[in-house]
Design an enzyme around this catalytic site. Structure first.
Site, short mmCIF file in Angstrom:
data_model
loop_
_atom_site.label_atom_id
_atom_site.label_comp_id
_atom_site.label_asym_id
_atom_site.label_seq_id
_atom_site.Cartn_x
_atom_site.Cartn_y
_atom_site.Cartn_z
N GLY A 35 -1.54 16.60 -61.62
CA GLY A 35 -1.39 17.09 -62.99
C GLY A 35 -2.13 18.40 -63.15
CG HIS A 36 -4.43 19.74 -60.79
ND1 HIS A 36 -4.26 20.23 -59.52
CD2 HIS A 36 -4.94 18.49 -60.64
CE1 HIS A 36 -4.67 19.33 -58.66
NE2 HIS A 36 -5.08 18.25 -59.31
CB ALA A 37 -0.86 24.81 -60.83
NE ARG B 111 -0.86 20.84 -57.24
CZ ARG B 111 -1.19 21.40 -56.10
NH1 ARG B 111 -1.90 20.74 -55.22
NH2 ARG B 111 -0.93 22.67 -55.88
#
Ligand code: TYD
Length: 151
Positions: free
Chosen positions: A64-66, A111
């Site tokens: 839940g981040h890049a 992702r």
């Protein structure tokens, strides 16, 4: 745009098509199989950090981040899980269930990891040490940043 500190934006946005599943070497042996991975040969970066996710409860989601700069290589060392990759335009879901496949994820790809099987281990090889300033944790923020980058 929020202050990004020491971390720089890339010149171009990354695309889901830049991510790839790498078939790693397999040394078959009746005593048990062996797979290896070398920086610069299988992973296109120098490995600076290794971490792993385990004991993930059924139904949980990780990621839940890049990352502004970080590149990663994700392996289902045991069991299986899904990795959803998103470049702000396209999404692609990979089901990882073999310890001899690694998923290369370049910088600036959103992702999410889900669908973890019981007892699974997600092994991650990373191009740099942990740094919270390298994370983009808000999806709207991520989309705003990639929308401003050439493709
Ligand atoms: P995070 O990267 O958000 O987990 P995931 O993407 O796998 O769901 O990290 C969760 C927490 O762990 C966060 O507080 C930062 C910390 N952490 C470290 O201290 N070092 C590390 O190498 C990693 C990956 C996370």
């Amino acid at each position: 745009m929020p202050e990004r500190g020491a971390f720089s934006l890339p010149e171009r946005a990354s695309a889901v098509s830049d991510c790839r599943l790498v078939d790693l070497p397999r040394i078959h042996d009746p005593r048990g199989n062996l797979t290896f991975l070398e920086s610069g040969r299988h992973a296109p970066f120098a490995i600076e950090r290794v971490y792993y996710l385990y004991d993930v409860p059924g139904g949980e989601t990780r990621g839940g981040h890049a990352h502004l700069e970080l590149q990663q290589f994700i392996i289902a060392a045991s069991g299986s899980f899904d990795v959803v990759l998103d470049d702000g335009r396209e999404r692609q879901r990979y089901h990882l269930n073999r310890s001899y496949f690694g998923l290369y994820v370049p910088r600036m790809i959103w992702r999410e990891l889900d669908n973890f099987s019981s007892g699974s281990v997600c092994l991650v090889l990373a191009s740099a040490h942990y740094a919270e300033g390298d994370y983009i944790r808000d999806y709207a923020d991520y989309c705003r940043i990639v929308d401003g980058l050439p493709r």
